[in-house]
Structure formats: C-alpha cells, structure tokens
Design an enzyme around this catalytic site. Structure first.
Site, PDB file in Angstrom:
ATOM      1  N   HIS A 385      26.006  22.730  22.520  1.00 13.84           N
ATOM      2  CA  HIS A 385      24.864  23.511  21.695  1.00 13.84           C
ATOM      3  C   HIS A 385      24.611  22.874  20.558  1.00 13.84           C
ATOM      4  O   HIS A 385      23.395  22.414  20.261  1.00 13.84           O
ATOM      5  CB  HIS A 385      25.523  25.047  21.496  1.00 13.84           C
ATOM      6  CG  HIS A 385      24.281  25.931  20.882  1.00 13.84           C
ATOM      7  ND1 HIS A 385      23.581  26.590  21.421  1.00 13.84           N
ATOM      8  CD2 HIS A 385      23.937  25.844  19.459  1.00 13.84           C
ATOM      9  CE1 HIS A 385      22.611  27.331  20.660  1.00 13.84           C
ATOM     10  NE2 HIS A 385      22.886  26.937  19.367  1.00 13.84           N
ATOM     11  N   GLU A 386      25.614  22.452  19.818  1.00  8.32           N
ATOM     12  CA  GLU A 386      25.350  21.764  18.275  1.00  8.32           C
ATOM     13  C   GLU A 386      24.448  20.326  18.694  1.00  8.32           C
ATOM     14  O   GLU A 386      23.646  19.918  17.933  1.00  8.32           O
ATOM     15  CB  GLU A 386      26.469  21.503  17.479  1.00  8.32           C
ATOM     16  CG  GLU A 386      27.150  22.960  17.281  1.00  8.32           C
ATOM     17  CD  GLU A 386      26.197  24.297  17.082  1.00  8.32           C
ATOM     18  OE1 GLU A 386      25.279  23.685  16.167  1.00  8.32           O
ATOM     19  OE2 GLU A 386      26.144  25.093  17.362  1.00  8.32           O
ATOM     20  N   HIS A 389      20.960  20.101  19.301  1.00 14.95           N
ATOM     21  CA  HIS A 389      20.104  20.496  17.968  1.00 14.95           C
ATOM     22  C   HIS A 389      19.720  19.033  17.523  1.00 14.95           C
ATOM     23  O   HIS A 389      18.711  19.102  16.797  1.00 14.95           O
ATOM     24  CB  HIS A 389      20.773  21.273  17.037  1.00 14.95           C
ATOM     25  CG  HIS A 389      20.672  22.733  17.215  1.00 14.95           C
ATOM     26  ND1 HIS A 389      19.397  23.342  17.350  1.00 14.95           N
ATOM     27  CD2 HIS A 389      21.527  23.569  17.331  1.00 14.95           C
ATOM     28  CE1 HIS A 389      19.637  24.785  17.681  1.00 14.95           C
ATOM     29  NE2 HIS A 389      20.817  25.067  17.459  1.00 14.95           N
TER      30      HIS A 389
END
Length: 950
Positions: A385-386, A389
C-alpha cells in the site's frame, strides 16, 4: 497512509472502475477566499504583535482572512530551507523534551497583497534580528516592513501584516527561528520512547499527515502547496538522522558547547508538506536495492529487531514490488532511495512519506519464530500500500482532502496487485470481497454516509480532514464505479502529465474517456463522466432486484434501516448506471446496463430448474435481490456457483434480511450448505454475518440457542487442529483458525479445554511457548477468558516483557478477554497510562475491552466519564477516534443505550468529538436500526435455531 491492516482481479475495460482511481490521485484546489483585511488594533511591541488581536472568529461567518481554515491563493511556496535540532534529553529548565529550528521559505506572490498567512501551530517563535519574522525581497523585489505579527490559534496561522504590498510575480523569503516541544502526542515532530537491554532510548520522529507539518515548522500546509525542501538535522553524536532524501553531508561539530552531528540531505522533489519526514535515532538497518536500478533500499528498526532478522521479509518483498510498480506505471521510481522504518510509537498503521516510509512495528517487522501467517500478510499488504503511494499520492497528489478517495482508494487497489506479484501463490486478490467490499457496504448502507467526493466546504477544519480517513475513502472506490480501469496508455499519460503536481478527479474521467474512444470494440452507454459521477457524487449504492418470472429489473437506494431518513440530497435522485454481469444456468451471458430505475426488457427469465446469478464475481458495487423461486434455486446450487459469489450471496441475503427486503429465515438457510464448503472466503462471510446475531443476542436468552446451533458445531467438526498446523496455503490456514476460534467462542467444550491446557503449559514454563503462532490469538483469548487473576497477571507480565511487537499486540488484545469485571476495570485504567499502554494503543485497547460482552458496559461507562480527558490528551483529530466510538457501540441494541448515546452527544457538545463526529451519528443510526431488528426478528431466529438443533 495504511487503512488499518489490504484488490481484486484485473477487470477489463467494460467492467468496473476498480483501478480507475489508479489514473489520478487527487483533488480540489484551494478555494479563493475574500482577501478583505482589517488592521490589527493591538499596539505593536518592537514592531511585532505578540498576542492575538480581537477578531470575529467566534462568529459563524468569518470576516478576516485569518479566520478561514483555508489559505488564500495570493502566495505559493517555491522552496524551504529547514534546520531542526531535536534534543533527546529533558531540558533542565523546562522539564520538557524540545527541539529548535530555523526555516527560510521562498514564496512567489501570485496576487498583490499586504498580508502573509502561513500555518504555524504550537511553535514558539524566537527573536530573529530583533523581530519574530524577517521578510526579504528576492531578484530585485523590495520587501515591505512588517507592521505586526501574531499566532492565530484557532486556525493555526502565523499572521503577518505588512506596511506595503507584495508585488504580483515577485518572490520573497520569510525567515523564522522557533522552538517546539518534542512531545509524545504522535503528531508533527514528536518523541517515541522504548527500552532496549534495560536502557531507555528516545527517538525523534514525525507524522505530518494531514495537518501536522505546521507543528514542526511554519509552512504552507496544504497538499496543493508543493515545494522543494532542503533539510538539515542537528543531532546527538552516535545517532543517525534520516529524511526524505539521501544524506549528502555529515559532519561533527560543536554548537553552543554541545558536541553534535550535522546531517544535510539532498533537496527533495517538488512535494507536499504532509509527505515530509524527519527522524533521529540509534536504529540499525539492512540494505538492498532495486535490480537494474541504482535505488538504495533500507529497512530500519530497533537494533535488536534488526539483529534478530525481523526486517528481512519486508526487505525481500520491497524490491519486487517496486519493480512491479515501475512496470505498472511505466515510470521509474522517482527517488534515489527508499527507506522504511519501524517505530515503537506511531498513530497510524503506516505513512507514505516520500523516500522515508514510517510504520508501526507490527506493520513492517516479521519474526518467523513467533509471528503468525496473518502478521506476514499484514506486512506484505501494508508495504504494498505504501509503496503504491510513491507514484500516486506523492508524485501526483490530491489538491484537497475532500477527495481523499483518489489517493487512498487507489493505493487500496494497487496494494493487492503489488502483494500478489510478491506472493503469487497466496491468491490474495480474492480477499478484496472480505477486506474491502463487505466492509464498505456496511457503512455506505447508512443514511449518514457520505459521497466519495464531498464538497470542499464540508472539509475545512483539521478534524474534518481527519474524518475523511474512513472506510468510504479507502474501500468504496474499489468497486464504486462501473467504468473501466485505466488503460496502460492512460496511466502512463497521467503520471507524465501531472508529475510533481496536483490534479482532480475530472481529469481521470477525461483520460478514461480517451481510452474508451481509442480502444477497439470498446463502448459505453454514456460518457465516463455521466456514468462515474453517479457513483462519486452521491453516497450509497443500489440493491438491484431481478424478477426471473417477468425479466423485470429495478434498482433502489439500499438502506440498512429502510425507515431511516436520508437528509443529504442527491443530484441523481439515488439512481445509478449499473453494469450487470450475469449468468443463467452456469453460462455467462452478455453484460447488461441498468440505466434507470426500472428496465422491463431484460432476457433474465428462467424456465424449469434454470437459475440466474447476477453481479458475477462481484464485479459491481451493488447488492442483488431475486424473486423467491430464484432464491430457492440458488440456495440449492450454492456448491457449484463461483467462489466469490458464494460469499456474496450469503452477505447479500443477511443484509437484505436486516433491511427487511427478504425474510430472515431465508438468509439463515444460505448457511446450510456450509457443511460442504472448504474455502475460506464463503466461511468468513458467513461467520461475519452470524457475528451480528451474536452481538445482538449474547445478552439474552436467544444466545443459548445460538450456542448449541448445529451451524456452529459444524464449523468445529469440519476442520481439526492438526489441519491448522499442517496446511501451508494462507487461505487454508485462515479457514482452520476460524474453525477453532469460532468454536471456542460458541462454547465447544473440547476447544476450551485444549486452549486452557496449552496456556497452562506455557505458564509452567514461561521460557518456552508451546502455542503455534497461528493459534496464539485464539488460545490466549480463550484461556484468559476461562481463567482468572493468575492467567491475567501472567499474560500481563508476558506483554510487558515482549520484545516482538506482534507478540505484544496479541497479548494486549487477549487481556481484554477476561470475564472478571474488576480486571477489566483495572485494564481500562491502564489504557490511559502511557507507562503501561502506549498512546498509539489506547483507543484500540478500550475497543478490545468493549468487544467483550462483560467489558462493553464497563468501557462505555469509562469513556463517558473520561471523554474530556481522552479527547484532549489523545487528540480529537486522531484517525482512531471513529474506531473507538464504533468499537464501544457495536453491540448497542436497546432504547436505553440509544438514550445514553444521545445524552453523551449532548453532554459533550462543548468538548467535541473531532474525527469521531460522523461515527457518533452513525452509532445512533445503527443502534436505532438494531432496536427494530431485534424486536422484529428475535422470535424467528430462536425458532430457526431451535428447529436446526432437533
């Protein structure tokens, strides 16, 4: 930022948007405000006002620019030069940990003005050349004199009034010196503490999202106000300093008699303030790199955790994920390094700071000896997820927080793709149905829900911004659009066109429309804008009802409580353009679009034993209801329909029954086939829905019937403990864990005895834990629930001595399982003592206690009695406040509890609820719905389980 702790299969251009979000992350530009100013009436002191002037800030309509929460568009930052010096020892004169700093911000004047507004919160500005601020003109510009300056506390501004005007098109530099507290409040530049080998250690670290950069240095703290940051950290010798960029110079020096190290970092890319990170620690690291790319990859953590190898799993998956994302976006990783660091104290699950991602230890560290397969999945998905980004969210950024979904919803989608690439045998993309769709359905079916894109005027204050970090923003977008995911060409164009800038969702529709027009054979019944705006600009979702006798299809706004009143108007009258993938008798048919409320010309009629299944593989964001005959045929065919639809039929049926669309007995009958079900996803769907019955009835006589119900015993009989320890596939393991956990919860005696025996063996030999890591959560909780003071105190000692964060987390959760009231009350008191429970864990600990049927009223009394303290000390803007309210009230189902909720709201109106404001409204709505559901369904639920047991 991580959503907590998890997208589906790639869908083609005529399916659901799924990753349409991937094309644009991002959002609405700062509004243009009235620049009317009134001169400060306070008498200047040395040319600088040091107290707040009298304003009309208490009025409903602001009159002065500094009374608005949004910045005017008169200035835009270009670059910052920031030096910070955190002290990792207590200041002798103040008794506080402090940091000092200097900041120069170069900004461009876009519109002529004699007022500078720059965010500044809880910083003490010190004199700089006789003034608190110094303004310098650049490139021949003349800087007007400063008349006065003050800190506007409510809106968190440093306000600077000028004698003359700044000239449009000219650049200036604003210089400040300041001092702040390195507090333990988990916001801005803050302090984290831990003990290693008996020695207390302090870390200076940061959390800037969403509005906390202003606590570290004066800045234009809005996501659209991007700039380049030149960072220097001064730190104690023997420690290491980290920031977004690589360090380019590290020198030892002496400042004011202190021997320190000064570390200067390479300039950042053009980026938003909320993505900044500053860390000083004595952590260790392990190193890797992206193959065929000169990108440094490092995992940082406490020295002991690194020495014991707890960072290797994250390191091993980071390289492949970054390579996957480079191919997915057709764009290289934008920075020279990728640091990821595990912090002992961190409020969120993780934060995507560009080049220096911060995590809770449980989200980054994995110990093969003591961590479960679930812990491993958490690390995998949060890291995915990170890293997602780094391109969307960081390289291309939202313009304002009202459209947070474009940022977080996108990352929630792409994390599954990255995780699947790193662990291809896990089939992790299938889990979206549980982790995302079912979760967001539960919230979006409330009358108090909100659209994905809220109006800008609804999201201004910091607590309103924090409130946006919710399930709607993270999960609805995955299925909340019946258009296509972007083509590779559209994705690539979006990255290139908006790199280092900001964008809004309509840009995404533009590029998706281009993709539709340029894709051979691709067509839509309306433009992307027309289709998508119905899913983005109105809240909720439809229930599609199919009558297989007539072929008629209708849609209606689905509300969990059909009697609730929807106050929020819809620009589309709560109708959607719904893509319906379907099959008849096991054969997939051509997709049908439901474009209005009713469609009477659909070939979905059946004959004989034929059955119709809609929303094939849950490709759309809606529930499906059928005529009674088709429901009967589906129930009889559940073993042969697609896996994901088996889970969805169960979830649809139970929720349609709660909404009084179908009979409760019909919903319960969908569970009968489970004796033949071996897959995790349908079982988990059934367990979650049956859990609602437990919550509603575990304080009354119906619960006894539930406990002996054949469905529950069947769960335990279907799987064995031996299988839990032998299965290797992650979803098989989850299924077996569920079997044992749910059986114990429902009182299966063999399960209770087994868990108590294992726990007792550990108590007799604390240095050797015989419990398998995958079963620890279940065993700890049930053994403590069956035990007393001795078991609780042993677990507390093990918790305090735990050196692995995942082990400590399991024990902290299990301590809330005791049935002894005074132990639960003592534990509630511990939750507000940072020496016993870390501040990051306070609200979740109270929620754990509230999950316990014995602990729920104790926790409710506790937060009501201490709300003002909890709100003030633990931060009303914290993302966790909504979880606290949801957790404590999830079992509420009586008129008395509803009355208490309303009184709680009234009693604390002056204190406020911060980011939990919407959660409180939803708690009242859900409680009212629960009251009616229990009254209407208690008897038939009891009768059904009674018949099943005979």
């Amino acid at each position: 930022m991580a959503k907590g702790f998890y997208i589906s299969k790639n869908m083609g251009l005529a399916g659901l948007l799924m990753g349409a979000v991937a094309g644009v992350v991002i959002i609405a530009l700062a509004a243009v405000y009235d620049k009317e100013k009134t001169k400060n009436q306070n008498k200047p002191v040395d040319g600088v006002t040091t107290v707040s002037p009298t304003t009309s800030s208490t009025l409903s309509t602001p009159k002065n620019p500094w009374e608005y929460y949004r910045l005017p568009d008169s200035l835009s930052p270009v670059s910052y030069n920031i030096t910070l010096w955190p002290r990792l020892v207590v200041n002798a004169s103040t008794g506080l940990y402090i940091f000092t700093g200097q900041s120069d911000v170069v900004f461009r004047c876009e519109k002529e003005t004699d007022l500078i507004l720059i965010h500044c919160n809880k910083l003490n500005l010190t004199l700089l050349s006789g003034h608190r601020v110094r303004l310098t003109g650049l490139d021949g510009a003349t800087a007007p004199n400063v008349i006065s300056s003050w800190l506007q506390v409510k809106t968190e501004y440093l306000v600077i009034q000028l004698k003359g005007k700044l000239a449009a098109g000219k650049s200036y530099r604003l210089s400040t010196d300041f001092q702040g507290e390195l507090a333990d409040d988990l916001k801005g530049f803050y302090r984290s503490e831990y003990t290693e080998d008996g020695v207390k250690k302090v870390v200076a670290t940061s959390q800037m999202q969403a509005t906390f950069a202003r606590k570290a240095f004066p800045c234009f703290d809005e996501p659209a106000m991007k700039a380049v940051f030149h960072v220097t950290l001064i730190h104690q010798r023997g420690t290491v300093a980290l920031s977004n960029g690589r360090d380019v110079e590290t020198v030892n020096t002496t400042i004011d008699g202190a021997e320190v190290t000064k570390t200067r970092f390479e300039p950042t890319k053009r980026m938003s303030t909320y993505l900044l990170a500053f860390i000083v620690s004595d952590f260790a690291h392990i190193t890797g790199s992206i193959e065929n790319n000169n990108v440094l990859v490092r995992i940082w953590a406490r020295r002991k955790a690194i020495a014991e190898g707890h960072g290797y799993y994250a390191l091993n998956v980071t390289g492949p994920m970054l390579q996957f994302y480079e191919g997915y976006y057709n764009a290289s990783y934008p920075l020279s390094k990728s640091d990821q660091i595990a912090l002992p104290d961190f409020s969120a699950g993780a934060m995507e700071n560009w080049g220096l991602i911060t995590y809770r230890e449980t989200a980054l560290l994995y110990d093969p000896a003591s961590s479960s397969v679930g812990n491993k999945e958490t690390v995998l998905t949060v890291v995915a997820h990170e890293l997602a980004h780094m391109w969307f969210g960081n390289l291309v950024t939202l313009r304002w927080w009202n459209d947070l979904w474009l940022n977080e919803g996108f990352a929630s989608y792409v994390e599954y793709l990255g995780a699947d690439y790193a662990e291809p045998t896990w089939n992790i993309k299938e889990l979206i149905i549980l982790y995302e769709v079912h979760k967001v359905f539960a919230v979006d079916a409330l009358a108090s829900s909100h659209p994905l894109s809220r109006k800008e005027e609804e999201v201004n204050r910091p607590d309103e911004i924090s409130e946006m970090f919710n399930t709607i923003s993270y999960s609805k977008v995955l299925y909340g659009s019946p258009c296509s995911r972007p083509s590779p060409t559209a994705r690539f164009y979006m990255v290139l066109h908006f790199a280092f800038n900001n964008t809004v969702y309509s840009d995404l529709w533009d590029h998706l429309q281009k993709a539709v027009l340029t894709t051979p054979g691709m067509s839509l019944p309306h433009t992307v804008h027309d289709i998508m705006n119905r899913w983005i600009l109105q809240m909720g979702f439809p229930v599609v009802t199919i009558d297989t006798a007539t072929g008629h299809i209708t849609q209606k706004h689905f509300l969990l409580d059909p009697d609730s009143v929807v106050d929020r108007p819809s620009p589309y009258n709560y109708t959607w353009m719904v893509p319906i993938k379907w099959m008849k008798g096991g054969v997939e048919r051509e997709q049908h679009w439901l474009l209005q409320e009713t469609d009477r010309h659909v070939p979905m009629t059946t004959a004989g034993s034929e059955w119709v299944l809609a929303n094939l593989n849950v490709s759309g964001y809606y529930r499906v209801n059928y005529d009674t005959d088709n429901w009967e045929r589906l129930i009889n065919q559940l073993t042969v329909i697609p896996l994901i639809n088996r889970a969805q039929i169960v979830d649809d049926a139970f929720n349609l029954a709660r909404a009084k669309v179908i009979n409760t007995t019909l919903a319960l009958r969908t569970t009968r086939y489970l004796s033949q079900e071996r897959d995790y996803i349908p079982w988990e769907s059934a367990i979650r829905n049956l859990n609602y019955y437990i919550l509603m009835f575990d304080r009354g006589q119906v619960y006894g019937m539930l406990q002996v119900g054949s469905s529950y015993n069947m769960i335990y009989q279907t799987f064995t403990v031996a299988e839990v320890l032998s299965f290797s596939h992650i979803l098989q393991v989850y299924n077996q864990i569920n079997a044992i956990s749910f059986a114990c919860r429902m009182g299966v005696e063999r399960c209770r005895v087994l868990t108590s025996v294992w726990f007792r063996e550990w108590m007799l030999n604390p240095d050797h834990n015989p419990i398998h890591p995958n079963l620890k959560t279940t065993v700890y909780c049930n053994a403590i629930a069956a035990g007393g003071v001795e078991e609780w105190d042993f677990a507390w000692t093990m918790f305090k001595n735990a050196t692995v964060a995942t082990e400590a987390a399991k024990l902290r959760s299990a301590l809330a399982c005791t049935k002894v009231p005074w132990l639960l009350n003592r534990y509630l008191d511990y939750s507000l003592d940072p020496a016993k429970i870390r501040k990051q864990d306070c609200t979740s600990t109270i929620s754990y206690i509230a999950h316990n049927v014995v602990g729920m009223p104790l926790a409710w009394d506790f937060i009501r009695a201490r709300w003002s303290y909890i709100y003030t000390e633990y931060g009303g803007g914290s993302f966790s406040f909504s979880n606290l309210i949801n957790g404590v009230t999830r079992r509420f189902s009586t008129e008395f509890e509803l009355k208490q909720l309303k009184q709680f709201k009234e009693d604390n109106a002056g204190v406020g609820f911060g980011s939990g404001t919407l959660a409180l409204e939803q708690a009242m709505e859900k409680t009212a719905a629960n009251i009616k559901w229990v009254a209407e369904n208690q008897e038939q639920v009891m009768n059904w389980f009674s018949n099943e047991c005979t």
